[in-house]
Design a protein around this motif. Structure first.
Motif, PDB file in Angstrom:
ATOM      1  N   VAL A 232     -44.277  36.871 -63.848  1.00 62.28           N
ATOM      2  CA  VAL A 232     -43.293  37.269 -62.843  1.00 62.28           C
ATOM      3  C   VAL A 232     -42.943  38.725 -63.095  1.00 62.28           C
ATOM      4  O   VAL A 232     -42.635  39.112 -64.230  1.00 62.28           O
ATOM      5  CB  VAL A 232     -42.029  36.402 -62.903  1.00 62.28           C
ATOM      6  N   GLY A 233     -43.027  39.559 -62.061  1.00 64.52           N
ATOM      7  CA  GLY A 233     -42.793  40.985 -62.230  1.00 64.52           C
ATOM      8  C   GLY A 233     -41.786  41.534 -61.235  1.00 64.52           C
ATOM      9  O   GLY A 233     -41.696  41.067 -60.088  1.00 64.52           O
ATOM     10  N   LEU A 234     -41.035  42.543 -61.673  1.00 68.13           N
ATOM     11  CA  LEU A 234     -40.078  43.267 -60.837  1.00 68.13           C
ATOM     12  C   LEU A 234     -40.327  44.758 -61.011  1.00 68.13           C
ATOM     13  O   LEU A 234     -40.572  45.217 -62.129  1.00 68.13           O
ATOM     14  CB  LEU A 234     -38.632  42.932 -61.217  1.00 68.13           C
ATOM     15  N   GLU A 235     -40.259  45.512 -59.921  1.00 61.56           N
ATOM     16  CA  GLU A 235     -40.492  46.951 -60.003  1.00 61.56           C
ATOM     17  C   GLU A 235     -39.620  47.689 -58.999  1.00 61.56           C
ATOM     18  O   GLU A 235     -39.462  47.256 -57.853  1.00 61.56           O
ATOM     19  CB  GLU A 235     -41.957  47.282 -59.738  1.00 61.56           C
ATOM     20  N   LEU A 236     -39.067  48.818 -59.443  1.00 60.35           N
ATOM     21  CA  LEU A 236     -38.367  49.753 -58.574  1.00 60.35           C
ATOM     22  C   LEU A 236     -39.150  51.052 -58.605  1.00 60.35           C
ATOM     23  O   LEU A 236     -39.172  51.754 -59.622  1.00 60.35           O
ATOM     24  CB  LEU A 236     -36.935  49.978 -59.040  1.00 60.35           C
ATOM     25  N   ALA A 237     -39.827  51.376 -57.489  1.00 63.00           N
ATOM     26  CA  ALA A 237     -40.705  52.540 -57.429  1.00 63.00           C
ATOM     27  C   ALA A 237     -40.006  53.678 -56.701  1.00 63.00           C
ATOM     28  O   ALA A 237     -39.564  53.523 -55.557  1.00 63.00           O
ATOM     29  CB  ALA A 237     -42.010  52.191 -56.714  1.00 63.00           C
ATOM     30  N   ARG A 238     -39.874  54.826 -57.379  1.00 65.69           N
ATOM     31  CA  ARG A 238     -39.348  56.063 -56.803  1.00 65.69           C
ATOM     32  C   ARG A 238     -37.965  55.911 -56.193  1.00 65.69           C
ATOM     33  O   ARG A 238     -37.593  56.598 -55.244  1.00 65.69           O
ATOM     34  CB  ARG A 238     -40.316  56.619 -55.769  1.00 65.69           C
ATOM     35  N   ASN A 239     -37.220  54.964 -56.731  1.00 64.13           N
ATOM     36  CA  ASN A 239     -35.846  54.739 -56.290  1.00 64.13           C
ATOM     37  C   ASN A 239     -35.771  54.433 -54.790  1.00 64.13           C
ATOM     38  O   ASN A 239     -34.721  54.608 -54.163  1.00 64.13           O
ATOM     39  CB  ASN A 239     -34.963  55.952 -56.602  1.00 64.13           C
ATOM     40  N   SER A 240     -36.884  53.981 -54.214  1.00 68.86           N
ATOM     41  CA  SER A 240     -36.899  53.734 -52.774  1.00 68.86           C
ATOM     42  C   SER A 240     -37.535  52.399 -52.397  1.00 68.86           C
ATOM     43  O   SER A 240     -37.242  51.874 -51.329  1.00 68.86           O
ATOM     44  CB  SER A 240     -37.657  54.855 -52.044  1.00 68.86           C
ATOM     45  N   GLN A 241     -38.386  51.838 -53.237  1.00 67.68           N
ATOM     46  CA  GLN A 241     -39.065  50.590 -52.899  1.00 67.68           C
ATOM     47  C   GLN A 241     -38.949  49.594 -54.044  1.00 67.68           C
ATOM     48  O   GLN A 241     -39.297  49.901 -55.183  1.00 67.68           O
ATOM     49  CB  GLN A 241     -40.539  50.836 -52.579  1.00 67.68           C
ATOM     50  N   ARG A 281     -37.818  48.187 -48.850  1.00 66.60           N
ATOM     51  CA  ARG A 281     -37.279  49.516 -49.086  1.00 66.60           C
ATOM     52  C   ARG A 281     -35.778  49.416 -49.332  1.00 66.60           C
ATOM     53  O   ARG A 281     -35.060  48.682 -48.652  1.00 66.60           O
ATOM     54  CB  ARG A 281     -37.558  50.432 -47.897  1.00 66.60           C
ATOM     55  N   VAL A 282     -35.306  50.174 -50.303  1.00 65.21           N
ATOM     56  CA  VAL A 282     -33.879  50.188 -50.644  1.00 65.21           C
ATOM     57  C   VAL A 282     -33.235  51.518 -50.299  1.00 65.21           C
ATOM     58  O   VAL A 282     -32.033  51.684 -50.467  1.00 65.21           O
ATOM     59  CB  VAL A 282     -33.684  49.887 -52.146  1.00 65.21           C
ATOM     60  N   ASP A 283     -34.025  52.476 -49.811  1.00 59.64           N
ATOM     61  CA  ASP A 283     -33.514  53.776 -49.408  1.00 59.64           C
ATOM     62  C   ASP A 283     -33.647  53.886 -47.892  1.00 59.64           C
ATOM     63  O   ASP A 283     -34.713  54.186 -47.369  1.00 59.64           O
ATOM     64  CB  ASP A 283     -34.302  54.900 -50.099  1.00 59.64           C
ATOM     65  N   ASP A 284     -32.564  53.617 -47.179  1.00 61.56           N
ATOM     66  CA  ASP A 284     -32.611  53.591 -45.716  1.00 61.56           C
ATOM     67  C   ASP A 284     -32.938  54.947 -45.120  1.00 61.56           C
ATOM     68  O   ASP A 284     -33.488  55.032 -44.020  1.00 61.56           O
ATOM     69  CB  ASP A 284     -31.275  53.102 -45.142  1.00 61.56           C
ATOM     70  N   SER A 285     -32.633  56.019 -45.812  1.00 63.43           N
ATOM     71  CA  SER A 285     -32.871  57.343 -45.254  1.00 63.43           C
ATOM     72  C   SER A 285     -34.352  57.664 -45.141  1.00 63.43           C
ATOM     73  O   SER A 285     -34.739  58.561 -44.396  1.00 63.43           O
ATOM     74  CB  SER A 285     -32.182  58.410 -46.119  1.00 63.43           C
ATOM     75  N   ASN A 286     -35.208  56.943 -45.872  1.00 63.27           N
ATOM     76  CA  ASN A 286     -36.639  57.225 -45.862  1.00 63.27           C
ATOM     77  C   ASN A 286     -37.416  56.284 -44.949  1.00 63.27           C
ATOM     78  O   ASN A 286     -38.632  56.373 -44.858  1.00 63.27           O
ATOM     79  CB  ASN A 286     -37.218  57.128 -47.283  1.00 63.27           C
ATOM     80  N   THR A 287     -36.726  55.377 -44.298  1.00 60.33           N
ATOM     81  CA  THR A 287     -37.429  54.455 -43.423  1.00 60.33           C
ATOM     82  C   THR A 287     -37.859  55.157 -42.150  1.00 60.33           C
ATOM     83  O   THR A 287     -37.225  56.089 -41.678  1.00 60.33           O
ATOM     84  CB  THR A 287     -36.537  53.258 -43.080  1.00 60.33           C
ATOM     85  N   SER A 288     -38.963  54.701 -41.605  1.00 56.02           N
ATOM     86  CA  SER A 288     -39.473  55.268 -40.362  1.00 56.02           C
ATOM     87  C   SER A 288     -40.237  54.199 -39.616  1.00 56.02           C
ATOM     88  O   SER A 288     -40.467  53.097 -40.121  1.00 56.02           O
ATOM     89  CB  SER A 288     -40.379  56.474 -40.645  1.00 56.02           C
ATOM     90  N   ALA A 289     -40.647  54.541 -38.398  1.00 56.93           N
ATOM     91  CA  ALA A 289     -41.372  53.564 -37.582  1.00 56.93           C
ATOM     92  C   ALA A 289     -42.729  53.240 -38.172  1.00 56.93           C
ATOM     93  O   ALA A 289     -43.263  52.155 -37.972  1.00 56.93           O
ATOM     94  CB  ALA A 289     -41.524  54.093 -36.168  1.00 56.93           C
ATOM     95  N   SER A 290     -43.335  54.207 -38.899  1.00 55.21           N
ATOM     96  CA  SER A 290     -44.661  54.000 -39.467  1.00 55.21           C
ATOM     97  C   SER A 290     -44.631  53.194 -40.750  1.00 55.21           C
ATOM     98  O   SER A 290     -45.630  52.648 -41.165  1.00 55.21           O
ATOM     99  CB  SER A 290     -45.335  55.353 -39.724  1.00 55.21           C
ATOM    100  N   LEU A 291     -43.468  53.131 -41.413  1.00 58.02           N
ATOM    101  CA  LEU A 291     -43.343  52.395 -42.662  1.00 58.02           C
ATOM    102  C   LEU A 291     -42.449  51.186 -42.446  1.00 58.02           C
ATOM    103  O   LEU A 291     -41.276  51.344 -42.093  1.00 58.02           O
ATOM    104  CB  LEU A 291     -42.751  53.293 -43.765  1.00 58.02           C
ATOM    105  N   PRO A 292     -42.954  49.976 -42.597  1.00 55.75           N
ATOM    106  CA  PRO A 292     -42.118  48.801 -42.396  1.00 55.75           C
ATOM    107  C   PRO A 292     -41.025  48.723 -43.449  1.00 55.75           C
ATOM    108  O   PRO A 292     -41.186  49.182 -44.575  1.00 55.75           O
ATOM    109  CB  PRO A 292     -43.112  47.641 -42.534  1.00 55.75           C
TER     110      PRO A 292
END
Length: 418
Positions: A232-241, A281-292
């Motif tokens: 079982v693994g958990l990861e926080l990548a670049r403070n955004s995912q 994604r945990v950083d709402d400011s980086n969300t876009s239409a191209s990235l789910p």
């Protein structure tokens, strides 16, 4: 009288070889950050990608994995893929190893129809000191900004740390990436630094959380395919995912009703792999239409015997299923057919794959009397003997203790380094 006292042969269970072991994805593990290979990432990559030939359109792929009979120090991997639109892509790598039993020290030359066109890679690892170094250098490239990288690592059973640099690049930061991974019993934790965030100031990039990733996993079992494993693994990548994953490898037995088998053959070993991955994604400011905002996929694999493998994966955008058939000749041939359904368009596409392989030779195929598994049941009351190879039986206690010296080389887990 002698015949009446003769003991009935104990029931045995067939133990077929795995389709692909050791996995090809592990061939380049010394050229990668340990952070990118651990936490169940390698096992999930194999489960979610191998034998799924279909991408966006009808697709065909072929892979050749060959080595000469007279020189086991060299091998060749070549692959070609083609879609219905006529676009063909391919690559090949020629590898040399001074020691056939050391997969971590090698030199290879890679050619590709994509970029870079010609690439040389070299890796060296010294188990006595735990020190390894590698170099990846493009010799011919379609772009002028392609530069090679150099890496240095320390790897042991409980610790892995290293860094890579691009010494000839004026744009890349030093280091290009750095990692630290530690294993404490069943728990593995690690962090990786990759200065890819351009908005950070040069002097503050190491303080920007968007350049850092961290992960933790809890795992059980050895890395031998003959033993069940769980991770079982958990990861926080670049403070955004944020990613959560689960992987389990099961070794199960089922009854065999095959008139061509001997009477003492009562069952067969099956290998079942289950995987789950959630990314959000945990950083709402980086969300876009191209990235789910989030994605979820699940996959399962079932090897019924030495010849048939069934895999399937289900995601939010598509579902894919594949059936593979393998003939254990020398070289072996594997053919698979894949079907995928796009949930948005409703379109179903098919793909085909062909693999020719003599790099991984199974030393056991069917109910070999020198390689059988004894099953404790009502007919056979043996308590400890599980594996029997030649004159020396392999006990369950050996498997639990990680003693795989009596196993065929193809089934022994890789060197215990992280």
């Amino acid at each position: 009288m002698g015949n009446s006292l003769a003991k009935k042969p104990p029931p045995v269970v067939l133990v077929p070889p795995l389709f692909d072991y050791p996995p090809l994805s592990a061939r380049n593990r010394m050229l990668e950050s340990s952070y990118n290979m651990l936490f169940g990432k390698l096992a999930l990559k194999i489960l979610f990608e191998d034998y799924f030939e279909v991408k966006d359109a009808d697709h065909f792929s072929a892979k050749f994995m060959l080595k000469p009979i007279d020189d086991p120090h060299v091998d060749l991997l070549a692959s070609v893929s083609s879609a219905v639109d006529g676009k063909v892509e391919g690559d090949a790598s020629f590898r040399w190893r001074s020691d056939v039993d050391d997969p971590h020290t090698f030199l290879d030359l890679s050619v590709s129809t994509t970029n870079p066109v010609l690439l040389v890679r070299s890796s060296a690892y010294y188990p006595k000191y735990g020190i390894g170094a590698f170099v990846v250098s493009p010799l011919i490239s379609k772009k002028n900004d392609e530069y090679g990288i150099m890496g240095l690592r320390y790897a042991s059973t409980n610790l892995s740390l290293g860094a890579t640099v691009s010494p000839f690049s004026t744009k890349e930061e030093w280091p290009k990436n750095a990692w630290l991974v530690s294993k404490m019993g069943r728990l593995t934790v690690g962090a990786q630094y990759e200065p890819l965030c351009e908005k950070s100031k040069d002097t503050e990039k190491h303080r920007d959380l968007r350049n850092w990733s961290c992960a933790a996993s809890y795992g059980l079992g050895s890395r031998s395919p003959l033993s069940p494993s769980f991770n079982v693994g958990l990861e926080l990548a670049r403070n955004s995912q944020f990613s959560a994953s689960f992987y389990q490898h099961l070794v199960v037995q089922r009854q065999v009703k095959n008139p061509f088998e001997e009477d003492k053959v009562v069952g067969i070993t099956n290998y079942i792999d289950l995987g789950f991955e959630l990314q959000t994604r945990v950083d709402d400011s980086n969300t876009s239409a191209s990235l789910p905002d989030s994605s979820l996929q699940m996959a399962a694999s079932w090897q019924a015997n030495k010849n048939f493998l069934l895999k399937g994966k289900v995601g939010a955008l598509s579902s894919t299923f594949t059936l593979a058939f393998k003939s254990w000749w020398n070289p072996s041939f594997t053919f698979n057919i894949t079907a995928t359904n796009n949930h948005r368009t409703g379109r179903t596409a098919c793909g085909f794959g062909l693999r020719v392989d003599n790099l991984r030779e199974a030393s056991y195929q069917r109910a070999d009397p020198n390689f059988v598994m004894l099953t404790p049941n009502k007919e056979h009351l043996a308590e400890e003997t599980v594996w029997k190879m030649g004159e020396r039986p392999m006990l369950q206690s050996d498997l639990d203790a990680g003693n795989f010296s009596e196993l065929p080389k193809e089934l022994r887990p890789p060197q215990q380094i992280i």
